[in-house]
Design an enzyme around this catalytic site. Structure first.
Site, PDB file in Angstrom:
ATOM      1  N   LYS A   1       0.857  -1.230   0.051  1.00  0.00           N
ATOM      2  CA  LYS A   1       0.114   0.130  -0.036  1.00  0.00           C
ATOM      3  C   LYS A   1       0.848   1.408   0.045  1.00  0.00           C
ATOM      4  O   LYS A   1       0.531   1.998  -0.642  1.00  0.00           O
ATOM      5  CB  LYS A   1      -0.876   0.130   1.172  1.00  0.00           C
ATOM      6  CG  LYS A   1      -2.094  -0.813   1.141  1.00  0.00           C
ATOM      7  CD  LYS A   1      -3.369  -0.814   2.072  1.00  0.00           C
ATOM      8  CE  LYS A   1      -4.467  -1.740   1.675  1.00  0.00           C
ATOM      9  NZ  LYS A   1      -5.278  -1.466   2.883  1.00  0.00           N
TER      10      LYS A   1
ATOM     11  N   LYS B   1     -12.972  -3.865  -3.565  1.00  0.00           N
ATOM     12  CA  LYS B   1     -13.700  -2.603  -3.444  1.00  0.00           C
ATOM     13  C   LYS B   1     -12.720  -1.447  -4.218  1.00  0.00           C
ATOM     14  O   LYS B   1     -12.974  -0.525  -4.813  1.00  0.00           O
ATOM     15  CB  LYS B   1     -13.772  -2.040  -1.949  1.00  0.00           C
ATOM     16  CG  LYS B   1     -14.686  -2.777  -1.279  1.00  0.00           C
ATOM     17  CD  LYS B   1     -15.144  -2.178   0.239  1.00  0.00           C
ATOM     18  CE  LYS B   1     -13.901  -2.770   1.238  1.00  0.00           C
ATOM     19  NZ  LYS B   1     -14.303  -2.895   2.569  1.00  0.00           N
TER      20      LYS B   1
ATOM     21  N   LYS C   1      -9.002 -10.920  -7.720  1.00  0.00           N
ATOM     22  CA  LYS C   1     -10.114 -10.829  -6.876  1.00  0.00           C
ATOM     23  C   LYS C   1     -11.118  -9.727  -6.975  1.00  0.00           C
ATOM     24  O   LYS C   1     -10.649  -8.558  -7.360  1.00  0.00           O
ATOM     25  CB  LYS C   1      -9.512 -11.169  -5.352  1.00  0.00           C
ATOM     26  CG  LYS C   1      -9.143 -10.019  -4.907  1.00  0.00           C
ATOM     27  CD  LYS C   1      -9.027 -10.050  -3.547  1.00  0.00           C
ATOM     28  CE  LYS C   1      -9.092  -8.842  -2.648  1.00  0.00           C
ATOM     29  NZ  LYS C   1     -10.005  -8.580  -1.579  1.00  0.00           N
TER      30      LYS C   1
HETATM   31  P1  ATP Z   1      -9.792  -3.269  -0.413  1.00  0.00           P
HETATM   32  O1  ATP Z   1      -9.879  -3.305  -1.908  1.00  0.00           O
HETATM   33  O2  ATP Z   1     -10.027  -1.929   0.210  1.00  0.00           O
HETATM   34  O3  ATP Z   1      -8.758  -4.315   0.311  1.00  0.00           O
HETATM   35  P2  ATP Z   1     -11.534  -5.409  -0.203  1.00  0.00           P
HETATM   36  O4  ATP Z   1     -12.744  -5.695  -1.455  1.00  0.00           O
HETATM   37  O5  ATP Z   1     -10.536  -6.582  -0.422  1.00  0.00           O
HETATM   38  O6  ATP Z   1     -11.352  -4.225  -0.197  1.00  0.00           O
HETATM   39  P3  ATP Z   1     -11.657  -5.961   2.416  1.00  0.00           P
HETATM   40  O7  ATP Z   1     -12.362  -5.037   3.581  1.00  0.00           O
HETATM   41  O8  ATP Z   1     -10.051  -5.755   2.423  1.00  0.00           O
HETATM   42  O9  ATP Z   1     -12.286  -5.706   1.247  1.00  0.00           O
HETATM   43  O10 ATP Z   1     -12.207  -7.409   2.952  1.00  0.00           O
HETATM   44  C1  ATP Z   1     -13.077  -7.839   3.857  1.00  0.00           C
HETATM   45  C2  ATP Z   1     -13.289  -9.184   4.056  1.00  0.00           C
HETATM   46  O11 ATP Z   1     -13.815  -9.727   2.645  1.00  0.00           O
HETATM   47  C3  ATP Z   1     -12.111  -9.911   4.340  1.00  0.00           C
HETATM   48  O12 ATP Z   1     -12.283 -10.995   5.231  1.00  0.00           O
HETATM   49  C4  ATP Z   1     -11.523 -10.406   2.923  1.00  0.00           C
HETATM   50  O13 ATP Z   1     -10.893 -11.582   3.110  1.00  0.00           O
HETATM   51  C5  ATP Z   1     -12.915 -10.688   2.261  1.00  0.00           C
HETATM   52  N1  ATP Z   1     -12.920 -10.443   0.833  1.00  0.00           N
HETATM   53  C6  ATP Z   1     -12.582  -9.402   0.040  1.00  0.00           C
HETATM   54  N2  ATP Z   1     -12.613  -9.605  -1.162  1.00  0.00           N
HETATM   55  C7  ATP Z   1     -12.957 -10.808  -1.477  1.00  0.00           C
HETATM   56  C8  ATP Z   1     -13.225 -11.610  -2.634  1.00  0.00           C
HETATM   57  N3  ATP Z   1     -13.171 -11.175  -3.724  1.00  0.00           N
HETATM   58  N4  ATP Z   1     -13.679 -12.913  -2.359  1.00  0.00           N
HETATM   59  C9  ATP Z   1     -13.541 -13.597  -1.079  1.00  0.00           C
HETATM   60  N5  ATP Z   1     -13.566 -12.570  -0.100  1.00  0.00           N
HETATM   61  C10 ATP Z   1     -13.147 -11.430  -0.185  1.00  0.00           C
HETATM   62 MG    MG Z   2      -8.601  -6.274   0.961  1.00  0.00          MG
END
Ligand code: ATP
Ligand code: MG
Length: 340
Positions: free
Chosen positions: A112, A205, A202
């Site tokens: 990051k 967000k 993956k």
């Molecule tokens: P960012 O891009 O800001 O990291 P993110 O979409 O990865 O956001 P997080 O807030 O980091 O979301 O993750 C929240 C939870 O959702 C965590 O437990 C993470 O492992 C899970 N998670 C995030 N993206 C996925 C995905 N594509 N598939 C399965 N689990 C996910």
């Molecule tokens: Mg994440």
């Protein structure tokens, strides 16, 4: 019952299908078998530049979505992190037990901060894993035979959990047995969901395009369109094959998770019928699964006072545990008590 702690950042206007199938749905299930503490971690969300009004809104939306999917304030404790100041207090103590180099080895920080550049990177981002350790350890049960503290984590949080165990052990060694070492695990039913437009990365967000991500609050019309336009692979067969057919495989994973079926059963059902019918059925399944979540979220957000009250109740219960842990910590570290 074993304790479980998990947190999620309020960093978007909605959670997405990956968050739901990879993490949040398991939170709902764990309520029955565990003494569960679930936290909207707004302190973590300010480690990068943010807008105050938006943060407050997103914290409420996040909490409302969790309640809408079935987190029940009667069966678990749902709260907003900043309402329990002990999180920040324990983070200070644990930060003083963390080596500078040790924190510098966290790969998420390296990634990051490399993206942001040094001038935009905050000390808060650097100490983020220490705050995460304190989030978890505040809810330690009393150490002893059979005491368990479980943390469902994604692969990306493994290293932070390892640091949490190290810090707990270090504290116990220096100041006496205080924390149960948390066990991280990836829930068996967790599915990794990929981007609809780029099925080898993956769904995320921060990184997915609007067409690649399915928000839980999406309206049925656009939702159906997105599924129908999801990237599939050459060929016509509905076959589970991560390497050759990552697009179809991702859609099958979503289908199986929401419909309670298996990839094998899906293959059999669509043998010879091509992608069209499969995607149409999947769109209907996703709409059916998300509509009640969207509607309940909107209803909860319509009465902000009531929502805030519900969250305050969670904060009160969390505080009871957190303040007890901190009393012990302060005493063991050598701070002077206020007396009674
Ligand atoms: P960012 O891009 O800001 O990291 P993110 O979409 O990865 O956001 P997080 O807030 O980091 O979301 O993750 C929240 C939870 O959702 C965590 O437990 C993470 O492992 C899970 N998670 C995030 N993206 C996925 C995905 N594509 N598939 C399965 N689990 C996910
Ligand atoms: Mg994440």
């Amino acid at each position: 019952a074993p304790r479980v702690f998990s947190g999620i950042q309020p960093t978007a206007d909605s959670f997405h299908l990956g968050n739901y199938l990879g993490a949040l749905r398991q939170w709902v299930a764990l309520q029955d078998s565990h003494d569960a503490f679930y936290c909207v971690v707004d302190l973590h969300a300010i480690t990068v530049e943010h807008d105050p009004a938006l943060l407050r809104h997103r914290s409420r939306v996040s909490a409302a979505q969790l309640l809408a999917m079935g987190i029940d304030q009667e069966r678990s404790t749902l709260f907003v992190q900043s309402q329990v100041p002990e999180h920040a207090e324990l983070a200070w103590v644990l930060g003083c037990l963390t080596g500078f180099g040790e924190a510098g080895r966290m790969t998420q920080f390296k990634d990051k901060s490399a993206k942001q550049g040094t001038s935009a990177t905050t000390v808060g981002l650097f100490t983020y894993p220490v705050l995460m350790a304190s989030d978890i350890l505040l809810y330690t049960p009393e150490p002893g035979a059979g005491a368990r503290l479980e943390v469902p984590v994604g692969e990306d949080q493994r290293q932070h959990l390892e640091l949490t165990r190290t810090l707990a052990q270090r504290f116990n060694h220096r100041f006496g047995d205080t924390f149960v070492l948390p066990d991280g695990y990836i829930p068996k039913t967790a599915a990794k969901i990929t981007d609809l437009q780029e099925p080898t990365v993956k769904m995320s967000k921060s990184a997915s395009s609007p067409q690649g991500i399915v928000d839980l609050l999406e309206e049925p019309g656009p939702l159906r369109k997105k599924i129908m336009r999801a990237v599939t692979d050459t060929g016509t067969e509905v076959r589970y094959d991560e390497a050759e057919k990552p697009g179809v495989t991702n859609l099958m994973r979503i289908f199986a998770a929401l419909d309670g079926t298996t990839p094998d059963a899906i293959e059999a059902r669509y043998a010879g019928s091509g992608y069209g019918q499969f995607k149409k059925d999947l769109a209907a399944i996703v709409v059916d699964a998300l509509t009640p979540i969207r509607e309940r979220t909107q209803a909860l957000l319509a009465d902000e006072d009531e929502l805030d009250k519900l969250l305050a109740r969670g904060a009160e219960r969390a505080s009871a545990v957190a303040s007890r842990t901190m009393e012990i910590v302060r005493d063991r570290v050598g701070f002077v008590g206020r007396g009674r």
